[in-house]
Design a protein around this motif. Sequence first.
Motif, PDB file in Angstrom:
ATOM      1  N   VAL A 173       1.118  -1.178   0.490  1.00 51.13           N
ATOM      2  CA  VAL A 173       0.037  -0.157  -0.309  1.00 51.13           C
ATOM      3  C   VAL A 173       0.555   1.460  -0.125  1.00 51.13           C
ATOM      4  CG1 VAL A 173      -1.834   1.333   1.008  1.00 51.13           C
ATOM      5  CG2 VAL A 173      -1.853  -1.106   0.735  1.00 51.13           C
ATOM      6  N   LEU A 174       2.179   1.815   0.679  1.00 50.10           N
ATOM      7  CA  LEU A 174       3.414   2.713   0.302  1.00 50.10           C
ATOM      8  C   LEU A 174       2.941   3.664  -0.964  1.00 50.10           C
ATOM      9  CD1 LEU A 174       4.005   4.521   2.832  1.00 50.10           C
ATOM     10  CD2 LEU A 174       6.503   2.301   2.801  1.00 50.10           C
ATOM     11  N   PRO A 175       3.474   2.325  -1.668  1.00 48.96           N
ATOM     12  CA  PRO A 175       3.991   2.293  -2.845  1.00 48.96           C
ATOM     13  C   PRO A 175       2.807   3.722  -3.496  1.00 48.96           C
ATOM     14  CG  PRO A 175       4.766   0.716  -3.162  1.00 48.96           C
ATOM     15  CD  PRO A 175       4.102   0.938  -1.572  1.00 48.96           C
ATOM     16  N   THR A 176       1.824   3.322  -3.169  1.00 50.41           N
ATOM     17  CA  THR A 176       0.124   3.674  -3.677  1.00 50.41           C
ATOM     18  C   THR A 176       0.430   5.512  -3.056  1.00 50.41           C
ATOM     19  OG1 THR A 176      -0.478   1.726  -4.433  1.00 50.41           O
ATOM     20  CG2 THR A 176      -2.033   4.067  -4.047  1.00 50.41           C
ATOM     21  N   LEU A 177       0.399   5.002  -2.069  1.00 55.76           N
ATOM     22  CA  LEU A 177       0.673   6.267  -0.644  1.00 55.76           C
ATOM     23  C   LEU A 177       0.956   7.425  -0.914  1.00 55.76           C
ATOM     24  CD1 LEU A 177      -0.576   4.906   2.613  1.00 55.76           C
ATOM     25  CD2 LEU A 177      -1.932   6.073   0.896  1.00 55.76           C
ATOM     26  N   ALA A 226       1.839  13.005  -6.127  1.00 53.26           N
ATOM     27  CA  ALA A 226       1.102  13.396  -6.965  1.00 53.26           C
ATOM     28  C   ALA A 226      -0.066  15.655  -6.924  1.00 53.26           C
ATOM     29  CB  ALA A 226       0.216  12.684  -7.876  1.00 53.26           C
ATOM     30  N   LEU A 227      -0.001  14.691  -5.362  1.00 56.38           N
ATOM     31  CA  LEU A 227      -1.225  16.043  -4.785  1.00 56.38           C
ATOM     32  C   LEU A 227      -0.385  17.072  -4.526  1.00 56.38           C
ATOM     33  CD1 LEU A 227      -3.623  14.524  -2.848  1.00 56.38           C
ATOM     34  CD2 LEU A 227      -3.964  14.814  -4.925  1.00 56.38           C
ATOM     35  N   THR A 228       0.904  16.804  -3.976  1.00 60.80           N
ATOM     36  CA  THR A 228       2.253  17.708  -3.588  1.00 60.80           C
ATOM     37  C   THR A 228       2.573  18.462  -4.523  1.00 60.80           C
ATOM     38  OG1 THR A 228       3.492  16.380  -2.688  1.00 60.80           O
ATOM     39  CG2 THR A 228       2.104  17.171  -1.256  1.00 60.80           C
ATOM     40  N   GLY A 229       2.577  18.085  -5.970  1.00 57.88           N
ATOM     41  CA  GLY A 229       3.397  18.306  -6.610  1.00 57.88           C
ATOM     42  C   GLY A 229       3.466  19.655  -7.049  1.00 57.88           C
ATOM     43  N   PRO A 230       3.069  20.889  -7.062  1.00 56.96           N
ATOM     44  CA  PRO A 230       2.994  21.695  -7.786  1.00 56.96           C
ATOM     45  C   PRO A 230       3.742  22.342  -6.511  1.00 56.96           C
ATOM     46  CG  PRO A 230       0.575  20.828  -8.201  1.00 56.96           C
ATOM     47  CD  PRO A 230       1.149  19.831  -7.140  1.00 56.96           C
ATOM     48  N   LEU A 231       3.874  22.255  -5.380  1.00 54.22           N
ATOM     49  CA  LEU A 231       4.304  23.035  -4.415  1.00 54.22           C
ATOM     50  C   LEU A 231       5.888  22.781  -4.471  1.00 54.22           C
ATOM     51  CD1 LEU A 231       1.986  22.659  -1.281  1.00 54.22           C
ATOM     52  CD2 LEU A 231       1.923  24.255  -2.642  1.00 54.22           C
ATOM     53  N   LEU A 232       6.564  21.063  -5.314  1.00 54.89           N
ATOM     54  CA  LEU A 232       7.762  20.818  -5.258  1.00 54.89           C
ATOM     55  C   LEU A 232       8.453  21.234  -6.520  1.00 54.89           C
ATOM     56  CD1 LEU A 232       7.001  17.551  -3.976  1.00 54.89           C
ATOM     57  CD2 LEU A 232       8.033  19.474  -2.578  1.00 54.89           C
ATOM     58  N   LEU A 243       5.218  17.063 -12.433  1.00 54.62           N
ATOM     59  CA  LEU A 243       4.871  17.226 -10.626  1.00 54.62           C
ATOM     60  C   LEU A 243       3.649  18.125 -10.845  1.00 54.62           C
ATOM     61  CD1 LEU A 243       7.785  18.454  -8.656  1.00 54.62           C
ATOM     62  CD2 LEU A 243       6.938  16.563  -9.110  1.00 54.62           C
ATOM     63  N   HIS A 244       2.971  18.862 -12.154  1.00 60.76           N
ATOM     64  CA  HIS A 244       1.483  19.509 -12.079  1.00 60.76           C
ATOM     65  C   HIS A 244       0.706  18.513 -12.261  1.00 60.76           C
ATOM     66  CE1 HIS A 244       3.954  23.649 -10.648  1.00 60.76           C
ATOM     67  NE2 HIS A 244       2.492  23.759 -10.219  1.00 60.76           N
ATOM     68  N   GLY A 245       0.475  17.809 -13.226  1.00 58.78           N
ATOM     69  CA  GLY A 245       0.173  16.562 -13.533  1.00 58.78           C
ATOM     70  C   GLY A 245      -0.652  15.435 -13.926  1.00 58.78           C
ATOM     71  N   GLY A 246       0.382  14.871 -12.379  1.00 60.60           N
ATOM     72  CA  GLY A 246      -0.709  13.978 -11.819  1.00 60.60           C
ATOM     73  C   GLY A 246      -2.170  13.919 -11.187  1.00 60.60           C
ATOM     74  N   ALA A 247      -1.863  15.407 -10.398  1.00 61.63           N
ATOM     75  CA  ALA A 247      -2.778  15.631 -10.185  1.00 61.63           C
ATOM     76  C   ALA A 247      -4.958  15.489 -11.033  1.00 61.63           C
ATOM     77  CB  ALA A 247      -3.185  16.714  -8.697  1.00 61.63           C
ATOM     78  N   PRO A 248      -4.290  15.975 -11.815  1.00 63.81           N
ATOM     79  CA  PRO A 248      -6.128  16.151 -12.232  1.00 63.81           C
ATOM     80  C   PRO A 248      -6.014  14.272 -12.857  1.00 63.81           C
ATOM     81  CG  PRO A 248      -4.514  17.299 -13.480  1.00 63.81           C
ATOM     82  CD  PRO A 248      -3.343  16.603 -12.157  1.00 63.81           C
ATOM     83  N   LEU A 249      -4.763  13.887 -13.308  1.00 63.86           N
ATOM     84  CA  LEU A 249      -5.231  12.521 -13.986  1.00 63.86           C
ATOM     85  C   LEU A 249      -6.229  11.631 -12.358  1.00 63.86           C
ATOM     86  CD1 LEU A 249      -4.894  10.257 -16.882  1.00 63.86           C
ATOM     87  CD2 LEU A 249      -3.111  10.539 -15.700  1.00 63.86           C
ATOM     88  N   ILE A 250      -4.859  11.741 -11.191  1.00 64.62           N
ATOM     89  CA  ILE A 250      -5.432  11.172 -10.224  1.00 64.62           C
ATOM     90  C   ILE A 250      -6.465  10.934 -10.146  1.00 64.62           C
ATOM     91  CG2 ILE A 250      -4.406   9.982  -8.024  1.00 64.62           C
ATOM     92  CD1 ILE A 250      -2.007  10.390  -8.420  1.00 64.62           C
ATOM     93  N   GLY A 251      -7.121  12.003  -9.939  1.00 66.70           N
ATOM     94  CA  GLY A 251      -8.772  13.045  -9.443  1.00 66.70           C
ATOM     95  C   GLY A 251      -9.390  12.397 -10.416  1.00 66.70           C
ATOM     96  N   SER A 294       1.181  -0.284  -8.411  1.00 65.56           N
ATOM     97  CA  SER A 294       0.885  -0.287  -7.331  1.00 65.56           C
ATOM     98  C   SER A 294      -0.371   0.146  -6.637  1.00 65.56           C
ATOM     99  CB  SER A 294       1.518   1.718  -7.332  1.00 65.56           C
ATOM    100  OG  SER A 294       1.107   2.832  -7.631  1.00 65.56           O
ATOM    101  N   VAL A 295      -1.388   1.120  -8.155  1.00 63.81           N
ATOM    102  CA  VAL A 295      -2.593   0.863  -6.969  1.00 63.81           C
ATOM    103  C   VAL A 295      -3.356  -0.739  -6.811  1.00 63.81           C
ATOM    104  CG1 VAL A 295      -5.276   1.307  -7.651  1.00 63.81           C
ATOM    105  CG2 VAL A 295      -3.414   2.873  -8.143  1.00 63.81           C
TER     106      VAL A 295
END
Length: 279
Positions: free
Chosen positions: A21-25, A31-37, A73-81, A260-261
């Motif tokens: 489970v850890l790799p998915t988390l 992906a969620l914090t990517g825009p900040l990084l 880093l910005h592109g993961g959150a929209p796809l995952i959402g 991972s999922v």
Amino acid sequence: MTTTAPPARARRPRVRVLARVLPTLLLVALALTGPLLAPESTDRPVTAPYGSADDTAALGGDLLGRDVLSRLLHGGAPLIGTALAIAVVVTSAATAIGILAALRPALGRWVERTADLAILLPAVLGIMLVALAWPSGGRLAVGAAAVVLGIPYAVRVVAAAAAPLAATGYIETAAAGGERLWYLMARELLPNLRSTLLALFGLRFVEGVYVVSIAAFLQLGPQPPEADWALMIRENAPGILLNPWAVGAPCLAIGLLAISVNLASEALAPARPTPETPL
């Protein structure tokens, strides 16, 4: 009357579950914090088109010279959402319809026939029909197409898993005792389908990722200049030989997310039932 209790479930070792489970988390958190990084803006050129990796851009530049790492880093959150929304809606709808079909065989036959007809529609054709009929829908149109196309198959899976349970003694006893339909669905059948539903959720999530990716490659759904893993692959495909990271990085991210999922959903599912002697 003799009844048979639901089979006992074995527990998986916690360390093994955590390791899967850890790799998915971690990937979702990144992906969620990517825009900040992200070190650079997603729309400002920092290199030449398809520039190679250097100190300015760790993964080089894309077709417009924008930083590939920042866009990744910005592109993961929209796809995952989008994939998460597809998985939640499809699994929830299929669970309700599939369990109801198992408890009401007359309705179940109609549900199965309808699902069989819907499954015959090719997924890509269905996506194109919905997206083209709703040209301003963008990502929402692709998500709606994935939901409509995913529910029939998911219903068949849930109904097939629920049908043997619906015929067991403890369900018949509860029904004969006057329990309402919603009680049989939510309290008697649903808990015993956890393994099937977790596996189905994982598959629907991965399918959602693939559907959005295919739609982006067909120029449907997310549109430039949006930062999206799937869109990055289509945009930068012509320059893959100049800067392989522009295509390879989002491909690797999508592949790791899918794997991972699936591992996480399999780890969270209950182990196989332990043998038990009927009463």
